[in-house]
Design a protein around this motif. Structure first.
Motif, short mmCIF file in Angstrom:
data_model
loop_
_atom_site.label_atom_id
_atom_site.label_comp_id
_atom_site.label_asym_id
_atom_site.label_seq_id
_atom_site.Cartn_x
_atom_site.Cartn_y
_atom_site.Cartn_z
N UNK A 205 0.86 -1.19 0.00
CA UNK A 205 0.00 0.00 0.00
C UNK A 205 0.90 1.23 0.00
N UNK B 92 0.47 4.53 2.21
CA UNK B 92 0.31 4.39 3.65
C UNK B 92 1.68 4.15 4.29
N UNK C 157 -2.81 -2.97 8.84
CA UNK C 157 -3.97 -3.33 8.01
C UNK C 157 -3.98 -4.82 7.69
N UNK C 158 -2.77 -5.37 7.50
CA UNK C 158 -2.69 -6.76 7.07
C UNK C 158 -3.17 -7.73 8.14
N UNK D 153 -5.77 -6.82 10.40
CA UNK D 153 -7.08 -6.40 10.93
C UNK D 153 -8.13 -7.50 10.83
N UNK D 154 -8.20 -8.15 9.67
CA UNK D 154 -9.26 -9.14 9.52
C UNK D 154 -9.07 -10.29 10.48
N UNK E 133 -11.14 -7.50 13.51
CA UNK E 133 -11.61 -6.11 13.40
C UNK E 133 -12.52 -5.89 12.19
N UNK E 134 -12.39 -6.73 11.20
CA UNK E 134 -13.30 -6.77 10.06
C UNK E 134 -13.67 -5.39 9.51
N UNK F 239 -8.79 2.15 15.73
CA UNK F 239 -7.71 1.15 15.71
C UNK F 239 -6.57 1.58 16.63
N UNK G 31 3.74 -7.98 5.35
CA UNK G 31 2.29 -7.99 5.11
C UNK G 31 1.79 -9.43 5.00
#
Lengths: 250, 420
Positions: free
Chosen positions: A91, A94, A102-103, A105-106, A110-111, A118, A160
């Protein structure tokens, strides 16, 4: 033991061109499995089939015993498989820190939440710092990813890939374009992260492959002509004819 | 724990919003401030798509306008007791929900693809809804639009929304609330991943996110705030016309946000304030106002793609490390500004004279410009303006490289200060 990845009769055609011509292969949990083969043999295509980027034309692929044939990439990622890319795929606008956060979060649950910040989340902060330290990026955490040096971008690519905690990791030419010193660093990093994960690596650098891999598969024109330990592959006459002896990659 | 400095700035802004109308007595100025407040909400909502989510919409006024129509009908319904009473103070939420609803429905289709496909679909929906305004007359009121009366009954503290000043405070309050909420959204998992899908949709999929869902959510939430702005617009002018859903309205918001800057949260706020002010005051002075707006837009796109906020933020690293370096840059910047103004004066003179000649029917050939009466039938004003324009243009060619030099020298020095 349930295989980490299992290919059964996997084929892929692009129009009339057969790129993958029937692959049967079992990746054992915990191993480092290297894919080698001349350019255009279908190594990257195979990665794209496992991760859902392409649909298979025939056959089945299972991840940890569960069928994932033709599932969407995000779906497969959620089941614990992640990958890096041959061409750096990060990204750019960023920060390094944000990329790594971000990598994960899912997978940390946190979806799509839009009602909670965050910031100051201990699980996120700790895990991000941990991944940054592991990949040697701690000092660059506030830098915009697009401004990193090439080798740092490659390290971020791996950061990531492992941040989400996937137990099966696919690395597509992790050392491509690196100097020998950088390659050495990358090998140390890969060995380090493989301690707790199953890994599949596509790599052109034979030194790296024979140094790292527990087992090697040789792919030629969309078919696997041999699978075995580095010693077995070195001794295999078919491999020598098709690949190693004649036109070894630099 | 919020940053105390940001809290301080926030408190200052709120205080300013409270006292501002007390210092200004003109009702025109008040109505301009109302428009600015609405434009800020709409611009921030639009930037959730463009700046945060990387989605270029040519039809976001659809959600602004549709929510405006819904709001007008709800208020009118309350007047005849067809709708249960809701305090007008809270009516913007109704508009927000209307925007959210249309955003969810349309967004499901339009956010399947990003990039050009998304932009084209947004354009298609804008045309479609504009077409509907003349067909579904009972809802859109045809060409006349829908009138409404915001004075429903007395609310808390005797507020009736009769006087404009009360509407000002309503808009200001909602503007602050909406801005805080939209800022907070940028820091949530959704907000971060919205940036991720903007930067690299492919990689986003491989870290477990459904890119369609992310864009859809961004679209729906953005439509909520656009709807909120649309409701305030309906309350403010007590009329909603077909042009509020149209391409013109969509283009203005796009231009505002782009000129302000998409890359920084405050950019759209800057753009909304500047363009609304220029629109209010320049459109009276010059019939060529849209030409100037287009010109500013083109210049920003070509030379400062980060917008005004981008230009300001470029200097942030210098200001933070060594503010005195900014003073060293001032002469170069001043010279560039001077030559730009000279060139601009010439160009504006020519444009105004051409406009004057082509639009004035009377035989009177005098135009008052910069307080001077110009005889456009004479050759001299044309020659002087052309000379000014040429001199300014040539001057800019000399001074602009100096600005670039001064900037990079200052950046270099600032960087050296950081590393030692």
């Amino acid at each position: 033991m349930t295989p980490a990845i299992e290919f059964r009769g996997v084929q892929k055609n692009f129009g009339p061109t057969e790129v993958i011509r029937g692959i049967d292969l079992v990746i054992q949990p915990g191993e480092i499995h290297a894919m080698i083969g001349p350019n255009g043999a279908g190594k990257s295509t195979l990665f794209n089939l496992v991760t859902g980027r392409y649909h298979v034309s025939a056959g089945h692929i299972a991840l940890n015993g569960e069928d994932i044939t033709n599932r969407a990439p995000h779906d497969i990622s959620r089941k614990g498989l992640s990958r890096s890319f041959q061409v750096t795929n990060i990204f750019h606008r960023m920060s390094v820190y944000e990329n790594v956060r971000c990598a994960m979060l899912w997978n940390l649950g946190y979806r799509y939440k839009f009602w909670q910040s965050v910031r100051n989340k201990r699980d996120l902060t700790e895990r991000t710092d941990e991944v940054l330290a592991q990949t040697g990026l701690s000092s660059r955490s506030t830098v915009l990813a697009g401004l990193l040096s090439y080798s740092d971008q490659r390290a971020l690519e791996i950061a990531i890939t492992i941040a989400g905690g996937a137990n099966v990791v696919l690395l597509d030419e992790p050392t491509s374009g690196m100097s020998s010193a950088e390659t050495e660093q990358a090998v140390t990093l890969i060995r380090d992260i493989s301690a707790t994960r199953t890994m599949v690596i596509v790599e052109h650098d034979m030194g790296v492959v024979f140094d790292l891999a527990d087992r090697i598969s040789v792919l030629v024109y969309g078919k696997i002509i041999a699978t075995g330990t580095p010693a077995q592959i070195r001794a295999n006459t078919k491999v020598q004819e098709a690949y190693l002896g004649t036109d070894a990659e630099p | 724990m919020p940053d105390p400095r940001k809290l301080g700035i926030g408190a200052l802004i709120v205080a300013l919003l409270i006292v501002l109308p007390m210092m200004i007595s003109s009702s025109f100025a008040l109505s301009v401030m109302n428009q600015i407040g609405i434009a800020i909400i709409f611009a921030l909502a639009f930037n959730m798509l463009l700046g945060q989510g990387g989605m270029l919409s040519f039809g976001h006024a659809v959600y602004f306008g549709l929510a405006g129509f819904v709001t007008a009908h709800v208020i009118n319904g309350m007047h005849v007791d067809a709708f249960p009473y809701i305090p007008v103070t809270l009516i913007p939420l109704v508009g927000g929900i209307a925007g959210l609803f249309f955003g969810i429905v349309v967004g499901f289709v339009s956010t399947r693809r990003a990039g050009t496909a998304f932009a084209m679909i947004s354009l298609g929906f804008a045309e479609l809804v504009t077409g509907l305004t003349l067909i579904i007359v009972f809802f859109f009121g045809g060409e006349e639009g829908v009138q409404t009366d915001r004075w429903v009954r007395e609310e808390w503290f005797g507020i009736t929304y009769g006087p404009d000043i009360q509407v000002y405070y309503l808009i200001a309050a909602w503007c602050v609330i909406a801005a805080i909420l939209m800022y907070a959204l940028t820091r949530t998992p959704f907000g971060r991943m919205s940036n991720a899908v903007r930067d690299n949709p492919e990689r986003t999929q491989f870290i477990g996110y459904n890119t369609h869902r992310l864009r859809w959510l961004a679209f729906a939430l953005s439509s909520f705030f656009a709807g909120l702005a649309g409701a305030l617009h309906a309350i403010n002018v007590e009329h909603v016309g077909f042009e509020t859903v149209g391409l013109g309205q969509s283009a203005v918001i796009l231009i505002m946000v782009y000129i302000g800057g998409t890359g920084h949260f405050a950019g759209p706020i800057l753009g909304a304030i500047l363009i609304t002010l220029l629109n209010a005051y320049l459109s009276d002075v010059s019939p060529a106002w849209y030409l100037y707006l287009g010109l500013i837009f083109v210049l920003i796109v070509m030379f400062a793609p980060g917008g005004l906020a981008g230009l300001i933020m470029m200097h942030e690293p210098i200001r933070r490390t060594a503010p005195y370096l900014l003073w060293q840059m001032a002469p170069a910047y001043g010279a560039a500004l001077g030559t730009s103004l000279v060139g601009l004066a010439g160009a504006i003179g020519l444009i105004e004279m051409i406009y004057f000649r082509s639009t004035t029917v009377s035989l009177d050939s005098a135009l008052v410009l910069y307080g001077i009466e110009l005889d456009t039938g004479d050759i001299w004003p044309w020659l002087i303006c052309a000379a000014l324009g040429a001199a300014g243009g040539y001057g800019c060619k000399m001074t602009y490289p100096r600005v670039a030099e001064a900037y990079s020298a200052a950046m270099h020095e600032a960087r050296a200060l950081v590393t030692t």
